[in-house]
Design an enzyme around this catalytic site. Structure first.
Site, short mmCIF file in Angstrom:
data_model
loop_
_atom_site.label_atom_id
_atom_site.label_comp_id
_atom_site.label_asym_id
_atom_site.label_seq_id
_atom_site.Cartn_x
_atom_site.Cartn_y
_atom_site.Cartn_z
CG ASN A 26 55.08 12.31 68.06
OD1 ASN A 26 55.84 12.55 67.47
ND2 ASN A 26 54.58 13.04 69.03
CG HIS B 269 52.92 23.13 69.81
ND1 HIS B 269 53.49 24.34 70.58
CD2 HIS B 269 53.26 22.02 70.40
CE1 HIS B 269 54.56 23.66 71.19
NE2 HIS B 269 54.71 22.49 71.04
CD GLU C 89 49.68 17.76 71.03
OE1 GLU C 89 50.12 18.14 70.16
OE2 GLU C 89 50.13 17.99 72.18
#
Ligand code: AMP
Length: 402
Positions: free
Chosen positions: A11, A181, A386
């Site tokens: 990320n 999100h 997530e």
């Protein structure tokens, strides 16, 4: 020795890089690390792996590319037992525009579509692209997958995603609400459906992801129907240092009457507003709760505004769902702040919501469960996963690539 069973998740942000190794079968995490404050003299790399932990200073010239190169070195040496188990790499990408309603195996077409979305996410997508390029060079033999924050919200109907602006801005410049999100809200839909013992395509949930960034999502039949972030992550709820919803006329006023430049507005809205701006103390909910307990008026006001805005959104999102199975709190604040949950639910008592005070106090620090009183609308706390959603998508698409 077990076969390849781990997904490395990368990320890359403009000033940070987070990485983790997750088993898509059960969500177990074998490695977690974070490089933060990149580009500054405070840049550091922290990681943990089973019982080992590291915390190292980085050079101010380090970026996603050099850190990924350094990770390759570690995977060749001290983390070689993990390297042997890597099956694929999953990249979190903030903006997929209207190109992606699902995750995608990375190839030249996908790379060019992500590049096309840079205009919509100038702070985020270029960093993700840098990370993907570095990772393609570093791990050429592993399939790589892009997982988009916006993809889950591509199911929103036009009446939810369009701004009341001239339609040509959408047609010619793709200006619309996209939401973010997505992987977090999807993980809540999936886990919520399990807890409610309802098939995912029948479950109606309002998911509140409350962290330093915050958004809420109305999920109908397991799909996003509406969400509070828009073209950018600025819209919607009050956040750590972002303002959320504003009167757009206010921006014209700041520009005309107070001479704010675009760069100053960007800084004001993204970095100086929200909990930090109101409290004049901190963007951190925990710190604000501590200050409020000692009588800090700004901290109390900031937290009150946060909860009031959130309660209004929850009430509003009940309308399009028609039937609501559960309200879910997640994210650092949603999972841990019993005060924020209590204050928000107090506003919603006219809709029948009532907390079980004891359960609300107890469910924190990664715990999961119902916090509503029996016989009143269901409210759950569910830790967001997530990373697991990204790992599962990556494994699914990587298997197709074989
Ligand atoms: P996230 O961005 O999801 O990591 O969430 C960060 C936010 O969660 C920060 O505002 C933290 O202060 C807040 N947070 C984490 N733990 C607690 C806690 N125990 N009580 C209140 N807020 C918390």
């Amino acid at each position: 020795m077990p076969g390849p069973s781990l997904v490395l998740i990368l990320n890359c942000g403009s000033s940070s890089l987070k990485f983790s190794a997750i088993d898509p079968a059960d969500g177990a995490e074998s490695l977690y690390g974070q490089a933060e404050a990149l580009g500054t003299s405070a840049a550091r790399l922290k990681w943990r792996q089973h019982n080992e932990e590291g915390d190292e200073q980085l050079s101010p010239t380090d970026d996603c590319e050099s850190i990924i190169e350094a990770l390759v070195g570690r995977f060749a040496e001290s983390w070689s037992h993990l390297r042997e188990r890597l099956m694929a790499i999953g990249h979190r990408v903030v903006h997929g525009g209207e190109h992606f309603a699902d995750s995608a195996l990375i190839d030249t077409k996908v790379l060019s579509a992500i590049r096309n979305c840079c205009e919509l996410a100038p702070l985020h997508n270029p960093a993700a692209l840098q990370g993907i390029q570095a990772s393609l060079t570093a791990f050429p033999q592993l399939p790589q997958v892009a997982v988009f924050d916006t993809a889950f919200h591509q199911s929103m109907p036009d009446y939810a995603y369009l701004y009341a602006l001239p339609y040509s801005l959408y047609r010619d410049h793709h200006i619309r609400r996209y939401g973010m999100h997505g992987s977090s809200h999807r993980s809540i839909a999936e886990r919520g459906a399990q807890l409610l013992k309802t098939p995912i395509d029948k479950v109606n949930i309002i998911s509140g992801h409350l962290g330093n960034g915050a958004s809420i999502c109305a999920i109908k039949g397991g799909q996003s129907l509406d969400t509070s972030m828009g073209l950018t992550p600025l819209e919607g709820l009050v956040m750590g240092s972002r303002c959320g919803d504003l009167d757009p006329g206010l921006l014209l006023h700041l520009g005309e009457a107070l001479d704010y430049s675009l760069a100053e507005l960007e800084l004001l809205l993204n970095r100086k507003s929200g909990l930090l701006g109101i409290s004049e103390l901190s963007n951190d909910c925990r710190e604000l709760e501590e200050a409020m307990a000692k009588g800090h008026a700004g901290a109390r006001l900031a937290l009150n505004i946060f909860c009031y805005r959130l309660a209004k959104y929850i009430a509003a999102y009940t309308v399009p769902l028609k039937r609501l199975d559960a309200l879910v709190f997640t994210g650092g604040i949603g999972e841990n702040s019993s005060w924020v949950r209590r204050k928000t639910i107090d506003w919603l008592s006219p809709l029948g919501y009532q907390l079980d005070a004891e359960r609300n106090e107890k469910i924190r620090f990664g715990a999961e469960g119902r916090i509503s009183r029996i016989g009143t609308p269901d409210i759950f706390v569910i830790p967001t996963r997530e990373d697991w959603v990204i790992a599962r998508d990556t494994a699914r698409l990587a298997a197709k690539a074989q």
